[in-house]
Write a protein that holds these residues in place. Structure first.
Motif, PDB file in Angstrom:
ATOM      1  N   MET A   1     -66.102 -54.007 -75.275  1.00 40.11           N
ATOM      2  CA  MET A   1     -66.905 -54.029 -75.143  1.00 40.11           C
ATOM      3  C   MET A   1     -68.038 -53.674 -75.857  1.00 40.11           C
ATOM      4  O   MET A   1     -68.398 -52.963 -76.160  1.00 40.11           O
ATOM      5  CB  MET A   1     -67.291 -54.159 -74.057  1.00 40.11           C
ATOM      6  N   PRO A   2     -68.330 -54.003 -76.437  1.00 39.19           N
ATOM      7  CA  PRO A   2     -69.713 -53.907 -76.786  1.00 39.19           C
ATOM      8  C   PRO A   2     -70.248 -52.536 -76.498  1.00 39.19           C
ATOM      9  O   PRO A   2     -69.503 -51.610 -76.335  1.00 39.19           O
ATOM     10  CB  PRO A   2     -70.363 -54.945 -75.897  1.00 39.19           C
ATOM     11  N   ILE A   3     -71.550 -52.424 -76.353  1.00 36.93           N
ATOM     12  CA  ILE A   3     -72.138 -51.113 -76.109  1.00 36.93           C
ATOM     13  C   ILE A   3     -71.908 -50.798 -74.653  1.00 36.93           C
ATOM     14  O   ILE A   3     -72.742 -50.994 -73.800  1.00 36.93           O
ATOM     15  CB  ILE A   3     -73.620 -51.123 -76.473  1.00 36.93           C
ATOM     16  N   ARG A   4     -70.704 -50.301 -74.351  1.00 34.82           N
ATOM     17  CA  ARG A   4     -70.281 -50.115 -72.980  1.00 34.82           C
ATOM     18  C   ARG A   4     -69.686 -48.742 -72.831  1.00 34.82           C
ATOM     19  O   ARG A   4     -68.945 -48.289 -73.681  1.00 34.82           O
ATOM     20  CB  ARG A   4     -69.226 -51.159 -72.601  1.00 34.82           C
ATOM     21  N   GLN A   5     -69.997 -48.071 -71.750  1.00 37.03           N
ATOM     22  CA  GLN A   5     -69.488 -46.731 -71.544  1.00 37.03           C
ATOM     23  C   GLN A   5     -69.058 -46.545 -70.097  1.00 37.03           C
ATOM     24  O   GLN A   5     -69.701 -45.851 -69.328  1.00 37.03           O
ATOM     25  CB  GLN A   5     -70.554 -45.698 -71.915  1.00 37.03           C
ATOM     26  N   PRO A   6     -67.960 -47.210 -69.662  1.00 39.13           N
ATOM     27  CA  PRO A   6     -67.497 -47.013 -68.303  1.00 39.13           C
ATOM     28  C   PRO A   6     -67.059 -45.573 -68.062  1.00 39.13           C
ATOM     29  O   PRO A   6     -66.689 -44.870 -68.999  1.00 39.13           O
ATOM     30  CB  PRO A   6     -66.316 -47.977 -68.180  1.00 39.13           C
ATOM     31  N   LEU A   7     -67.104 -45.138 -66.798  1.00 38.20           N
ATOM     32  CA  LEU A   7     -66.781 -43.762 -66.480  1.00 38.20           C
ATOM     33  C   LEU A   7     -65.313 -43.469 -66.689  1.00 38.20           C
ATOM     34  O   LEU A   7     -64.453 -44.287 -66.431  1.00 38.20           O
ATOM     35  CB  LEU A   7     -67.132 -43.476 -65.011  1.00 38.20           C
TER      36      LEU A   7
ATOM     37  N   GLY B   1     -60.357 -56.829 -73.978  1.00 41.06           N
ATOM     38  CA  GLY B   1     -60.048 -56.862 -75.403  1.00 41.06           C
ATOM     39  C   GLY B   1     -59.492 -55.540 -75.893  1.00 41.06           C
ATOM     40  O   GLY B   1     -58.523 -55.496 -76.663  1.00 41.06           O
ATOM     41  N   GLY B   2     -60.108 -54.435 -75.451  1.00 35.75           N
ATOM     42  CA  GLY B   2     -59.605 -53.119 -75.832  1.00 35.75           C
ATOM     43  C   GLY B   2     -58.227 -52.850 -75.268  1.00 35.75           C
ATOM     44  O   GLY B   2     -57.380 -52.215 -75.914  1.00 35.75           O
ATOM     45  N   GLN B   3     -57.976 -53.329 -74.055  1.00 30.03           N
ATOM     46  CA  GLN B   3     -56.652 -53.182 -73.468  1.00 30.03           C
ATOM     47  C   GLN B   3     -55.618 -53.998 -74.235  1.00 30.03           C
ATOM     48  O   GLN B   3     -54.466 -53.569 -74.390  1.00 30.03           O
ATOM     49  CB  GLN B   3     -56.698 -53.619 -72.007  1.00 30.03           C
TER      50      GLN B   3
END
Length: 295
Positions: A1-7, A46-48
């Motif tokens: 993601m991109p500029i993403r910051q899930p908890l 994608g990260g997964q």
């Protein structure tokens, strides 16, 4: 993601703390038993996919166990800095202050090279809408379509860190962000707009497996979301002492098409990450062999 910051899930935070005393991979847990490699896993497909394929090769080709920890970007950087995680395989540069702290100042983390993929975040409309209204791809004209677009810019998870509110204000647009609630919900709304020819303006990013199913056209914005070379980072002690595991992770790189293929198997076809990784690795022996050279 991109500029993403899930908890970060609380349970995962406890896991990270529990393993902080583990030996580095390449060390020994028992007689002749290699210590696990600790990989941070983000929540986007994608990260997964990165983590799944890297873990499969480590475990099945090198005989090194892997422990996977779901973590947001900020928590992953902090864990990488203290050694309770040893690898981040996809960094979007969203937290330059963390890189400056851990790479430049403390030297607890090292840059492990490019992932091989260029990431990009932007605003998009369905291709059919762009073909009917090509001027909608010019941000100067977006206010002309604000009513058709419901006055909204669709986003995904409300925890994703975006610049959209500032962009809307800077450009004087008659829009407001609306969170779909999750990445899955965002994808579902994009699918719906594409299927029924509905107008939609959405925050989205590349690479993403959805691009193989839905055609989107990007709105031209003035440089708020530059393209970025996605990079890998390793804990510095692991990078120095992690042996063939660290060497492999430095070598690991692939294309946007490769990543999307694995992500699609996980999300669209319902395979487990391990099963998706096994299929991809089996079908790409030459690429895997190139990663293992020098390990």
């Amino acid at each position: 993601m991109p500029i993403r910051q899930p908890l970060l899930a609380g349970a995962c935070a406890l896991c990270l703390a529990a393993v902080s005393a583990c030996s580095l991979a390449g060390g020994v847990l028992g007689e002749g038993e290699p210590a696990p490699v600790l990989i941070a896993v983000p929540d986007w497909p994608g990260g997964q996919a990165n983590a799944a394929v890297a873990a499969y090769v480590l475990e099945e080709k090198l005989g090194i166990p892997v422990e996977r920890f779901e973590a947001d970007q900020e928590a992953a950087w902090d864990a990488l800095g203290d050694g309770s995680v040893q690898a981040i395989l996809e960094d979007w540069g969203a937290l330059p202050e963390k890189a400056e702290l851990y790479v430049e100042r403390k030297e607890h983390v090292v840059d492990a090279g490019a992932l091989g993929i260029t990431g990009h975040v932007g605003w998009y409309v369905p291709r059919s809408f762009a073909e009917e209204y090509p001027e909608a791809l010019d941000w100067h004209r977006l206010n002309d379509f604000a009513d058709q677009l419901g006055g909204q810019l669709l986003q995904g998870d409300p925890q994703f860190a975006t610049r959209d509110e500032a962009i809307i204000e800077d450009l004087g647009l008659d829009l407001r962000p609306r969170a779909a609630g999750s990445e899955d919900a965002l994808v579902e709304e994009i699918h719906r707009a594409d299927a029924y020819g509905l107008p939609l303006l959405t925050y989205f990013w590349e690479p993403h497996w959805l691009s193989s199913q839905v055609e989107l056209a990007e709105v031209e914005l003035p440089g708020y979301y530059p393209r970025i070379e996605l990079r890998k980072y390793l804990n510095a002690e692991f990078a120095a002492d992690g042996g063939e595991a660290a060497a492999f992770l430095r070598n690991f790189s692939w294309t946007e098409q490769d990543q999307n293929a694995v992500a699609s198997l996980i999300v669209h076809e319902g395979l487990t990450p391990a099963a998706a990784a096994e299929r991809w690795v089996t079908e790409h022996p030459d690429t895997v062999a190139s990663w293992l050279r020098g390990t």
